[in-house]
Design a protein around this motif. Structure first.
Motif, PDB file in Angstrom:
ATOM      1  N   LEU A   1       0.833  -1.196   0.000  1.00  0.00           N
ATOM      2  CA  LEU A   1       0.000   0.000   0.000  1.00  0.00           C
ATOM      3  C   LEU A   1       0.872   1.252   0.000  1.00  0.00           C
ATOM      4  N   LEU A   2       1.919   1.246   0.852  1.00  0.00           N
ATOM      5  CA  LEU A   2       2.824   2.395   0.901  1.00  0.00           C
ATOM      6  C   LEU A   2       3.544   2.570  -0.430  1.00  0.00           C
ATOM      7  N   GLU A   3       3.920   1.450  -1.033  1.00  0.00           N
ATOM      8  CA  GLU A   3       4.583   1.514  -2.336  1.00  0.00           C
ATOM      9  C   GLU A   3       3.657   2.125  -3.383  1.00  0.00           C
ATOM     10  N   THR A   4       2.371   1.721  -3.326  1.00  0.00           N
ATOM     11  CA  THR A   4       1.389   2.277  -4.262  1.00  0.00           C
ATOM     12  C   THR A   4       1.224   3.776  -4.040  1.00  0.00           C
ATOM     13  N   VAL A   5       1.178   4.159  -2.758  1.00  0.00           N
ATOM     14  CA  VAL A   5       1.040   5.586  -2.438  1.00  0.00           C
ATOM     15  C   VAL A   5       2.221   6.371  -2.989  1.00  0.00           C
ATOM     16  N   ILE A   6       3.422   5.822  -2.821  1.00  0.00           N
ATOM     17  CA  ILE A   6       4.629   6.521  -3.280  1.00  0.00           C
ATOM     18  C   ILE A   6       4.667   6.602  -4.796  1.00  0.00           C
ATOM     19  N   THR A   7       4.375   5.490  -5.466  1.00  0.00           N
ATOM     20  CA  THR A   7       4.472   5.471  -6.926  1.00  0.00           C
ATOM     21  C   THR A   7       3.363   6.267  -7.586  1.00  0.00           C
TER      22      THR A   7
END
Length: 569
Positions: free
Chosen positions: A211-217
């Motif tokens: 989820l954090l990766e999705t938020v960052i990307t």
């Protein structure tokens, strides 16, 4: 101590000799002994002794063999006992749930992990694989079964799988299950032993990281991550940038990773802001700056640049995370806003100066004109045309004087944004208002209903509240309907910390669909009445807002008007 073999041999020899002697004695009693009697007896004794030795030899061999077998069994039992002890120790030491499945019999057993991890009592646990498969989440069951039976049929070499296992309370836990096969001499799978590991926390952490990766990307803000340490007063080297950074700066990730963000520094970059950033990096503290940066094509843009330190479990800084936003448009709007504020401030000063000139500098000559007109009134004028001219001039002069007086009222309100407040009795205020309008009230005889019992006292400016109610009551009388008796309702109520004053009449009303935005404007008139100047509601709104209140209007043509005034009380 004699061995059992020697004991058995001696017993055999003694019994055999005893029986031989008894038999020979009986023969001598019933039959006459022959001369070879002693020879036969000696032969029998020799035979018994010889067979005894043979018997002893055979027993000795068997005893050695049995002893060897016993030692092997003992050793095997010791090994089994040691293995079981190790299994028990491992089962206690591990947090895994261990299962043992006898495939041919479809019999499965579980260790205590099934209770500690999943909450099942031993009496609730099934003894077959069906119980196991029934506890697997329906979405995972088919996939897991296919992989498991493929492994049992030896189509695959290894087996491990992740699935959701139902707990005793009905919830599911993510598990990692691994097993190995035991085969018979024909290579058939007869037994499978496995270990189930609870990976729910790891799975949740994995989903959180995704989820954090999705938020960052997917973030519209530029995000970059740098190393912990800087060299030679430079910002630490970049180790990661998100797609938004590439879009903002023009640099692709492979072009910028391993380099310092100092490359974005240019001629117009704010050196003081960059020094502030370097000090924050040195002190390992969070920092936010705004400066001009440069794209790959050397184009300028404003950026709001933050650096946030990331610490590991030991409290040592491991990385820096920077969040950047292109604020070029924001800066342009800010510049335009500042320019507009300067212009408005100057315009307000000019208007204020003009108002003072209008209200003060014109009063002296206007007073002189009024004085001269008063003198002229005492002089007889025989020329009728001149008399009309003087009368028109007199009327215009008095109208101009009224206009200037109105402007003075407005200026007084605008120049006093904070008025002194006191506890005011609404009943006393209305008595003063009624006394000022006694002639109009006596003339039109309106039905006036007052209700102030809920708010007997109001914390406000007495002169202003009196002026507000005087204007509203005057308007109600002035714009009454000729087709019905004028009714006026004035009510005050307290809600929380607010006093709400409602002023309602059944007059001719205002068309709000056409005039809502103009109701409280200066010199706005909605009816063709000769003495209407369009100043009253403007003064009312100005006085209400000066005292920190609000006013709203609801009106309908030929039905009436309602004003709602709200004060903090």
């Amino acid at each position: 101590m004699k061995s059992k073999t020697l004991q058995i041999t001696l017993v055999y020899i003694i019994i055999s000799l005893f029986m031989t002697i008894i038999c020979h004695k009986l023969l001598t009693i019933y039959f006459s002994p022959t001369e070879n009697y002693n020879l036969f007896l000696a032969k029998d004794i020799f035979f018994i002794l010889a067979t005894g030795l043979v018997f002893k030899y055979i027993l000795s061999k068997n005893e050695v063999k049995n002893k060897s077998v016993f030692e092997k069994l003992k050793q095997t039992n010791e090994e089994i006992k040691e293995s079981n002890e190790k299994y028990d120790i491992v089962a206690k030491a591990t947090s895994d749930t261990i299962w043992d499945w006898k495939i041919q019999e479809d019999s499965i057993s579980w260790n205590k992990g099934i209770e500690g991890i999943f909450g099942y009592n031993q009496e609730d646990v099934g003894k077959t694989s069906k119980w196991w498969f029934d506890k697997i989440h329906p979405e995972d069951s088919i996939r897991m079964s296919i992989k498991l039976y493929s492994f049992i049929e030896q189509k695959t070499e290894k087996w491990q799988d992740q699935y959701r296992f139902r707990c005793a309370d009905g919830t599911y836990k993510y598990v990692l299950d691994r097993g190995f096969l035991l085969k018979d001499e024909k290579g058939r799978a007869i037994r499978m032993i496995g270990a189930i590991q609870d990976i729910t926390k790891q799975k949740e952490e994995e989903q959180r990281l995704k989820l954090l990766e999705t938020v960052i990307t997917q973030s519209k803000d530029s995000i970059l991550i740098t190393e912990a340490n800087s060299v030679a007063r430079r910002i630490p080297k970049i180790v990661y940038v998100n797609p938004a950074f590439s879009q903002m700066s023009g640099y692709q990730s492979n072009e910028i990773i391993g380099k310092s963000p100092n490359i974005f520094k240019g001629p117009k970059s704010d050196s003081e802001e960059l020094k502030k950033l370097l000090r924050a990096i040195k002190n390992e503290e969070e920092c936010l700056i705004e400066t001009i940066s440069y794209t790959k094509q050397k184009e300028e843009f404003w950026v709001r640049f933050s650096m946030i330190p990331i610490f590991n479990n030991e409290g040592v800084i491991s990385h820096w995370i920077s969040i950047q936003r292109d604020i070029t448009d924001e800066k342009k709007l800010e510049t335009e806003k500042e320019h507009l504020i300067r212009e408005l401030t100057q315009n307000n000063k000019d208007l204020k100066q003009f108002s003072y000139i209008t209200s003060h500098n014109l009063r002296a000559p206007l007073s002189n004109l009024i004085g001269l007109l008063n003198l002229i009134e005492d002089i007889p004028v025989e020329n009728t045309e001149l008399e009309e001219i003087i009368a028109g001039f007199t009327k215009s002069t008095h109208l101009l004087n009224e206009t200037i007086n109105d402007l003075v009222k407005v200026i007084i309100i605008k120049d006093n944004p904070s008025m002194q407040k006191e506890e005011v009795s609404l009943q006393e205020v209305f008595e003063n208002v009624f006394s000022q309008l006694s002639f109009q009230i006596e003339l039109h005889k309106p039905i006036i209903k007052l209700k102030f019992d809920r708010v007997p006292l109001l914390n406000t400016n007495k002169a202003y509240i009196e002026s507000i109610l005087l204007n509203l009551l005057t308007n109600s009388i002035k714009y009454k309907s000729e087709n019905r008796k004028l009714k006026i309702s004035i009510m005050a109520e307290q809600i929380d910390h607010k006093a709400i004053l409602t002023f309602k009449d059944n007059g001719i009303g205002i068309d709000l669909e056409r005039n809502r935005d103009k109701v409280f404007g200066l010199y706005q008139r909605f009816h063709n009445y000769p003495d209407s100047k369009g100043l009253g509601l403007y003064l009312v709104k100005s006085q209400v807002e000066t005292m920190g209140g609000t006013i709203s209007i609801e009106s309908e043509v030929n039905k009436g008007t309602t004003f709602t005034i709200t004060f903090k009380n």
